[in-house]
Motif scaffolding. Sequence first.
Motif, PDB file in Angstrom:
ATOM      1  N   GLY A 130      62.581  39.878 -25.574  1.00 42.17           N
ATOM      2  CA  GLY A 130      62.341  41.436 -26.263  1.00 42.17           C
ATOM      3  C   GLY A 130      62.788  41.520 -27.425  1.00 42.17           C
ATOM      4  N   GLY A 131      63.303  40.501 -27.903  1.00 39.56           N
ATOM      5  CA  GLY A 131      63.849  40.512 -29.317  1.00 39.56           C
ATOM      6  C   GLY A 131      62.979  40.752 -30.502  1.00 39.56           C
ATOM      7  N   SER A 132      63.661  41.023 -31.542  1.00 43.97           N
ATOM      8  CA  SER A 132      62.823  41.460 -32.877  1.00 43.97           C
ATOM      9  C   SER A 132      63.701  41.006 -33.963  1.00 43.97           C
ATOM     10  N   ILE A 133      62.872  40.717 -34.988  1.00 45.39           N
ATOM     11  CA  ILE A 133      63.644  40.263 -36.447  1.00 45.39           C
ATOM     12  C   ILE A 133      62.857  41.102 -37.224  1.00 45.39           C
ATOM     13  N   THR A 134      63.699  41.999 -38.086  1.00 45.55           N
ATOM     14  CA  THR A 134      63.093  42.852 -39.374  1.00 45.55           C
ATOM     15  C   THR A 134      63.633  42.448 -40.616  1.00 45.55           C
ATOM     16  N   PHE A 135      62.680  41.992 -41.646  1.00 46.70           N
ATOM     17  CA  PHE A 135      63.245  41.940 -42.818  1.00 46.70           C
ATOM     18  C   PHE A 135      62.902  43.222 -43.782  1.00 46.70           C
ATOM     19  N   THR A 136      63.450  43.209 -44.930  1.00 46.57           N
ATOM     20  CA  THR A 136      63.087  44.380 -45.951  1.00 46.57           C
ATOM     21  C   THR A 136      62.807  43.717 -47.251  1.00 46.57           C
ATOM     22  N   THR A 137      61.799  44.351 -47.786  1.00 46.55           N
ATOM     23  CA  THR A 137      61.237  44.132 -49.118  1.00 46.55           C
ATOM     24  C   THR A 137      61.599  45.243 -50.118  1.00 46.55           C
ATOM     25  N   GLY A 138      60.471  45.879 -50.842  1.00 52.63           N
ATOM     26  CA  GLY A 138      60.561  47.028 -51.583  1.00 52.63           C
ATOM     27  C   GLY A 138      59.402  47.197 -52.232  1.00 52.63           C
ATOM     28  N   GLY A 139      59.053  48.339 -52.740  1.00 52.47           N
ATOM     29  CA  GLY A 139      57.627  48.816 -53.321  1.00 52.47           C
ATOM     30  C   GLY A 139      57.185  47.962 -54.708  1.00 52.47           C
ATOM     31  N   LEU A 140      58.286  47.276 -55.144  1.00 51.73           N
ATOM     32  CA  LEU A 140      58.091  46.246 -56.258  1.00 51.73           C
ATOM     33  C   LEU A 140      57.198  45.355 -56.025  1.00 51.73           C
ATOM     34  N   VAL A 141      56.977  44.994 -54.771  1.00 53.71           N
ATOM     35  CA  VAL A 141      56.130  43.746 -53.998  1.00 53.71           C
ATOM     36  C   VAL A 141      54.663  44.225 -54.644  1.00 53.71           C
ATOM     37  N   THR A 142      54.257  45.388 -54.891  1.00 56.48           N
ATOM     38  CA  THR A 142      52.810  45.531 -55.187  1.00 56.48           C
ATOM     39  C   THR A 142      52.661  45.987 -56.550  1.00 56.48           C
ATOM     40  N   ARG A 143      53.662  46.283 -57.289  1.00 52.66           N
ATOM     41  CA  ARG A 143      53.486  46.301 -58.815  1.00 52.66           C
ATOM     42  C   ARG A 143      54.592  45.892 -59.538  1.00 52.66           C
ATOM     43  N   PRO A 144      53.976  44.887 -60.490  1.00 49.93           N
ATOM     44  CA  PRO A 144      55.187  44.150 -61.125  1.00 49.93           C
ATOM     45  C   PRO A 144      55.931  45.248 -62.073  1.00 49.93           C
ATOM     46  N   ARG A 145      57.119  44.768 -62.310  1.00 46.27           N
ATOM     47  CA  ARG A 145      57.983  45.453 -63.236  1.00 46.27           C
ATOM     48  C   ARG A 145      58.752  44.492 -64.295  1.00 46.27           C
ATOM     49  N   MET A 146      58.837  44.907 -65.509  1.00 42.31           N
ATOM     50  CA  MET A 146      59.431  43.729 -66.318  1.00 42.31           C
ATOM     51  C   MET A 146      60.744  43.339 -65.874  1.00 42.31           C
ATOM     52  N   GLY A 147      60.929  41.998 -66.001  1.00 46.87           N
ATOM     53  CA  GLY A 147      62.082  41.518 -65.797  1.00 46.87           C
ATOM     54  C   GLY A 147      62.666  41.340 -64.380  1.00 46.87           C
ATOM     55  N   ALA A 148      61.555  41.669 -63.485  1.00 47.29           N
ATOM     56  CA  ALA A 148      61.722  41.451 -62.232  1.00 47.29           C
ATOM     57  C   ALA A 148      60.685  40.536 -61.453  1.00 47.29           C
ATOM     58  N   SER A 149      60.286  39.550 -62.043  1.00 51.79           N
ATOM     59  CA  SER A 149      59.141  38.776 -61.646  1.00 51.79           C
ATOM     60  C   SER A 149      59.720  38.012 -60.242  1.00 51.79           C
ATOM     61  N   MET A 150      60.752  37.307 -60.645  1.00 54.04           N
ATOM     62  CA  MET A 150      61.447  36.563 -59.237  1.00 54.04           C
ATOM     63  C   MET A 150      61.441  37.327 -57.948  1.00 54.04           C
TER      64      MET A 150
END
Length: 247
Positions: A130-150
């Motif tokens: 019944g276990g689970s793993i949850t990662f987190t990302t951010g809204g940045l993943v859908t829209r590039p922002r200057m200086g945050a490509s990586m």
Amino acid sequence: MIGDAQPLLNQRVVIVGGTSGMGMGAARAASQAGAEVIALGRRPSAKLSAEQSAHGSITFQSLDMTDDAAVEQAFETLGALDHLLITATPPSPGGTFLFQTMADAQAVLSGKFLGSWSCARHAAPKMRKGGSITFTTGGLVTRPRMGASMMMVAFAALEALTRALALELGPIRVNTIRPGVIDSEMWAGMPQTKREAFFALVRERFPAGRVGKVDDIGKAALFLMTNDFVTGAILEVSGGETLVSIE
Ligand SMILES: NC(=O)c1ccc[n+]([C@@H]2O[C@H](COP(=O)([O-])OP(=O)(O)OC[C@H]3O[C@@H](n4cnc5c(N)ncnc54)[C@H](OP(=O)(O)O)[C@@H]3O)[C@@H](O)[C@H]2O)c1
């Protein structure tokens, strides 16, 4: 509280990044849902004694998720667990593409992406049914922002890994929360007037009309831990951030 009011009763939840911000919000939610919570982060646990006493069933331990051997040892020592949530993003260099070195780019990937990979890799063999793993990302993943490509790339890689691991690790469930702007310690480094102006813009532009709270992420994490038919999902909890521009 009994029954459904405590859906995580007798369960063990490990949160990497649980010493602050969204991870702390999730630690509170899981603890209120009956879980034994172990919150991990780099800061020495001794410094957290006041918070520790404020949140009864949460214990804090030191861990640097960029140290694979330390992560392996930590999960070996912790033993069996039910749910893993990783909210931490290790500090790493930003900078626009043409001013980045290979070492800068690698630091972002080995921090957020491989750090999360390492936690999942060493926790998965210890997970109960019944276990689970949850990662987190951010809204940045859908829209590039200057200086945050990586960082955008690291988030995208984690979202891809979510689907791959949901398949490979099933019936362990694997999901990702994609948060929008959440008022947390993360923004403490921004000068107050600039931060207030930014939050005002968020309130004006985001369809939800407000800045996110760490408890919003806590509720989402609880949902993903307790709904055993959700796997391979990217759950956006962003107030509609990815529908609008905040440039
Ligand atoms: N807040 C937002 O608006 C937002 C929105 C979208 C995405 N995000 C992403 O989510 C991340 C977390 O946000 P937050 O609001 O929860 O930030 P936060 O309040 O600054 O918390 C960051 C957490 O990560 C832990 N951490 C950092 N480096 C670590 C490492 N090497 N090993 C283990 N733990 C480590 C910190 O603990 P220690 O200091 O004890 O190590 C802390 O518990 C952000 O950095 C960002 O990438 C945030």
